[in-house]
Design an enzyme around this catalytic site. Structure first.
Site, short mmCIF file in Angstrom:
data_model
loop_
_atom_site.label_atom_id
_atom_site.label_comp_id
_atom_site.label_asym_id
_atom_site.label_seq_id
_atom_site.Cartn_x
_atom_site.Cartn_y
_atom_site.Cartn_z
N ASP A 114 32.48 34.01 -10.95
CA ASP A 114 33.43 34.00 -12.07
C ASP A 114 32.78 34.40 -13.39
O ASP A 114 33.21 33.95 -14.46
CB ASP A 114 34.10 32.61 -12.22
CG ASP A 114 34.85 32.22 -10.96
OD1 ASP A 114 35.37 33.13 -10.29
OD2 ASP A 114 34.92 31.02 -10.66
N LYS A 168 32.98 39.73 -13.30
CA LYS A 168 32.69 40.95 -12.54
C LYS A 168 33.90 41.89 -12.50
O LYS A 168 33.75 43.11 -12.55
CB LYS A 168 32.28 40.59 -11.09
CG LYS A 168 31.02 39.72 -11.02
CD LYS A 168 30.74 39.25 -9.62
CE LYS A 168 31.75 38.29 -9.08
NZ LYS A 168 31.79 36.96 -9.73
N GLY A 175 38.12 35.97 -6.82
CA GLY A 175 39.27 36.22 -7.69
C GLY A 175 38.72 36.95 -8.90
O GLY A 175 38.01 36.35 -9.70
N HIS A 176 38.98 38.25 -9.00
CA HIS A 176 38.40 39.07 -10.06
C HIS A 176 39.52 39.51 -11.00
O HIS A 176 40.45 40.22 -10.58
CB HIS A 176 37.69 40.28 -9.47
CG HIS A 176 36.48 39.91 -8.65
ND1 HIS A 176 35.64 40.84 -8.08
CD2 HIS A 176 35.96 38.71 -8.32
CE1 HIS A 176 34.66 40.22 -7.44
NE2 HIS A 176 34.85 38.92 -7.56
N GLN A 226 31.32 36.64 -5.79
CA GLN A 226 30.53 35.41 -6.01
C GLN A 226 29.32 35.72 -6.90
O GLN A 226 29.38 36.66 -7.68
CB GLN A 226 30.10 34.78 -4.68
CG GLN A 226 31.27 34.21 -3.86
CD GLN A 226 32.02 35.24 -3.05
OE1 GLN A 226 31.43 35.99 -2.31
NE2 GLN A 226 33.33 35.27 -3.17
P1 GDP Z 1 34.97 37.29 -11.74
O1 GDP Z 1 35.29 36.50 -10.51
O2 GDP Z 1 33.50 37.39 -11.96
O3 GDP Z 1 35.64 38.63 -11.79
O4 GDP Z 1 35.54 36.44 -12.96
P2 GDP Z 1 36.99 35.73 -13.03
O5 GDP Z 1 38.04 36.78 -13.22
O6 GDP Z 1 37.18 34.78 -11.90
O7 GDP Z 1 36.82 34.82 -14.32
C1 GDP Z 1 36.53 35.36 -15.56
C2 GDP Z 1 37.66 34.95 -16.52
O8 GDP Z 1 37.26 35.17 -17.85
C3 GDP Z 1 38.92 35.78 -16.35
O9 GDP Z 1 40.04 34.99 -16.64
C4 GDP Z 1 38.76 36.89 -17.38
O10 GDP Z 1 40.00 37.44 -17.80
C5 GDP Z 1 38.10 36.13 -18.50
N1 GDP Z 1 37.21 36.90 -19.36
C6 GDP Z 1 36.37 37.91 -19.04
N2 GDP Z 1 35.62 38.27 -20.11
C7 GDP Z 1 35.99 37.44 -21.12
C8 GDP Z 1 35.57 37.30 -22.47
O11 GDP Z 1 34.66 37.97 -22.96
N3 GDP Z 1 36.16 36.30 -23.20
C9 GDP Z 1 37.14 35.51 -22.71
N4 GDP Z 1 37.66 34.58 -23.49
N5 GDP Z 1 37.58 35.63 -21.43
C10 GDP Z 1 37.00 36.58 -20.65
P1 IMO Z 2 34.24 35.29 -7.47
O1 IMO Z 2 33.99 36.57 -6.71
C1 IMO Z 2 33.32 31.06 -7.89
C2 IMO Z 2 32.48 28.88 -4.16
C3 IMO Z 2 33.47 27.81 -3.75
C4 IMO Z 2 32.55 26.86 -3.02
C5 IMO Z 2 31.58 27.81 -2.30
C6 IMO Z 2 31.96 28.10 -0.86
O2 IMO Z 2 35.61 35.20 -8.05
O3 IMO Z 2 33.15 35.04 -8.46
P2 IMO Z 2 33.83 29.62 0.29
O4 IMO Z 2 35.33 29.55 0.19
O5 IMO Z 2 33.25 30.93 -0.10
O6 IMO Z 2 33.33 29.16 1.63
O7 IMO Z 2 33.32 28.50 -0.78
O8 IMO Z 2 31.59 29.00 -3.05
N1 IMO Z 2 33.08 30.23 -4.40
C7 IMO Z 2 33.26 30.76 -5.61
N2 IMO Z 2 33.05 30.24 -6.85
N3 IMO Z 2 33.73 32.34 -7.75
C8 IMO Z 2 33.91 32.87 -6.52
O9 IMO Z 2 34.20 34.17 -6.34
C9 IMO Z 2 33.72 32.06 -5.38
N4 IMO Z 2 33.82 32.26 -4.05
C10 IMO Z 2 33.42 31.14 -3.46
O10 IMO Z 2 34.08 27.21 -4.87
O11 IMO Z 2 31.79 26.13 -3.96
MG MG Z 3 36.41 34.83 -9.91
#
Ligand code: GDP
Ligand code: IMO
Ligand code: MG
Length: 430
Positions: A14, A17, A41-42, A225
């Site tokens: 999270d 990416k 979840g990206h 991840q």
């Molecule tokens: P990923 O899994 O690495 O793609 O990250 P996620 O999408 O799960 O979580 C990142 C969250 O932060 C998302 O809700 C993005 O929209 C948000 N986000 C990304 N960059 C920024 C930033 O610079 N500032 C803020 N406030 N939110 C951001």
């Molecule tokens: P993105 O790509 C954050 C965590 C779960 C749990 C562990 C194992 O959005 O960054 P799993 O379902 O893979 O067997 O869970 O890994 N986890 C993540 N945490 N971002 C993710 O993906 C994750 N994918 C799995 O919360 O701790």
């Molecule tokens: Mg994510």
């Protein structure tokens, strides 16, 4: 001038990416997801449009980029079809001309999700806190050579034979764990239907990606991840079941090592983790609450509140070393606005010995103590800033100290979720 970039999360996932992949894929020919599945979840935000991609690469919003899902991911066909429908409803067209799925990709089927839930229940207090998407059980089937792959969907006799083998055993475990066994015939029928819908997308993706790299086209690999969730290099057993470290992209896709790849480490300006496992710089007090509220730190896949805490330079150094990170992207700087002092972990102490680059196995030791420095924060609101000169000097210093602390330059800074809330210090394709 690299023809190949890898986006690699270097914390616990999270990190942002999705946002960075979206931005860099504007100049990419191919965007490749090479591991993981619907546990990811990206998020990509462009104006008033927000999409969360789970299995489809985050290049989807750039029509010129071809999206590839490689053989080392585990794909849930049911949720993939829904994701494609949702994207189509949001105006993102992903026909078989621009989404390729490897014939060798393993499937996540309903019994994997049932097993994931039952195993977590059986673990009780020591549960991992998985996303419940069936990821662990699907990778178990891959490793035990019992898995069902996309190619199996197109040969009904082979599918039925393989389903017999795997489901008899899986149903026995499901029953043992107190669950409801699944019906084999219904499962085969569902698979045939999913196969019918997805067959046009299936390709030999290793050949496609290799051809692109060999002819000098731009290929962007997108990890899911983060390094600390890597099956081998993370905080085992509180990890996911795949290799998440960026350079795994090459063997997992099946293309050898490209000439001069750049692995970009994606990090937040602080730390978060969702699920169980050690997190030494977690703050369960006011700062943690501030970060969760201001940073909207709730899981993009499960909606669970993320655990929040201070920046951890020693673990970033570990991830940089593990992944061969050559550049950083630092996100969510806007979330820190308003905090006068920012505690940053600069090393660890374990029974009187200093560790600048700890191994994740050390983190569960109750004697391990973070060594903090207090860095200056900034009062100014930096949300949405795209001009580096407009950043307050304390924010610039914060980034400089991160660069110095991990030994890698930052090429992208982010001040908001929108695509435009970005300072691209240096174009990594250039
Ligand atoms: P990923 O899994 O690495 O793609 O990250 P996620 O999408 O799960 O979580 C990142 C969250 O932060 C998302 O809700 C993005 O929209 C948000 N986000 C990304 N960059 C920024 C930033 O610079 N500032 C803020 N406030 N939110 C951001
Ligand atoms: P993105 O790509 C954050 C965590 C779960 C749990 C562990 C194992 O959005 O960054 P799993 O379902 O893979 O067997 O869970 O890994 N986890 C993540 N945490 N971002 C993710 O993906 C994750 N994918 C799995 O919360 O701790
Ligand atoms: Mg994510």
């Amino acid at each position: 001038m690299p023809g190949c970039l890898v986006v690699s999360g270097i914390q616990w996932g999270d990190e942002g990416k999705g946002k960075v992949t979206d931005i860099l894929s504007r100049s990419a020919d191919l965007v490749v997801r090479f591991q993981g599945g619907a546990n990811a979840g990206h998020t990509v935000v462009v104006g008033d449009r927000k999409v969360v991609l789970h299995q489809v690469p985050s290049g989807a919003l750039n029509p010129a980029a071809t999206c590839v899902i490689g053989p080392a991911g585990v794909l849930d066909p049911e949720t993939l079809l829904k994701e494609m429908d949702d994207l189509a409803a949001a105006g993102v067209s992903l026909g078989p001309d621009r989404l390729f799925i490897s014939h060798a990709t393993h499937l996540v089927l309903p019994y994997h999700k049932t097993l994931d839930a039952l195993r977590e229940r059986a673990r009780g207090e020591s549960r991992i806190g998985t996303t419940g998407r069936g990821i662990g059980p699907a990778y178990e089937d891959m490793a035990s050579r019992a898995g069902i792959r996309f190619a199996d969907l197109f040969d009904t006799a082979r599918l039925a034979r393989r389903m017999d083998g795997v489901l008899t055993e899986r149903n026995a475990i499901i029953k043992h764990l107190g669950g409801q066994p699944l019906d084999r015939a219904a499962m085969v029928d569902a698979c045939i239907e999913w196969g019918r819908k997805l067959q046009p997308f299936v390709r030999d993706t290793a050949a496609v990606v290799h051809a692109a790299l060999s002819s000098g086209r731009r290929v962007l690999f997108e990890s899911a991840q983060g390094t600390l969730l890597d099956l081998l290099h993370g905080t085992y057993p509180y990890v996911t079941s795949s290799l998440t470290a960026g350079p795994a992209a090459f063997p997992l896709t099946g293309v050898g090592i490209p000439r001069d790849p750049l692995v970009i480490g994606i990090m937040k300006a602080y730390s978060t983790r969702v699920g169980a496992g050690p997190f030494p710089t977690e703050d369960e007090g006011d700062v943690g609450t501030w970060l969760r509220d201001k940073g909207s730190e709730y899981g993009s896949t499960t909606g669970r509140p993320r655990r929040c805490g201070f920046l951890d330079l020693p673990l970033l150094r570990y991830a940089v070393r593990t992944c061969g990170i050559g550049a950083l992207a630092v996100l969510k700087l806007d979330v820190l606005s308003g905090l006068a002092k920012l505690p940053v972990c600069v090393a660890y102490d374990l029974r009187g010995r200093r560790h600048d680059v700890p191994h994740p196995d050390m983190l569960a030791d109750p004697a391990l103590k973070p060594i903090y420095e207090e860095w200056d924060g900034w009062a100014e609101d930096v949300a949405g800033i795209a001009d580096p000169a407009a950043l307050p000097s304390a924010a610039r210093d914060y980034v400089r100290r991160i660069e110095a602390g991990v030994g890698v330059p930052a090429i992208l800074l982010s001040t908001g979720s929108d695509r435009s809330h970005t300072i691209l210090v240096r174009d990594p394709w250039a």
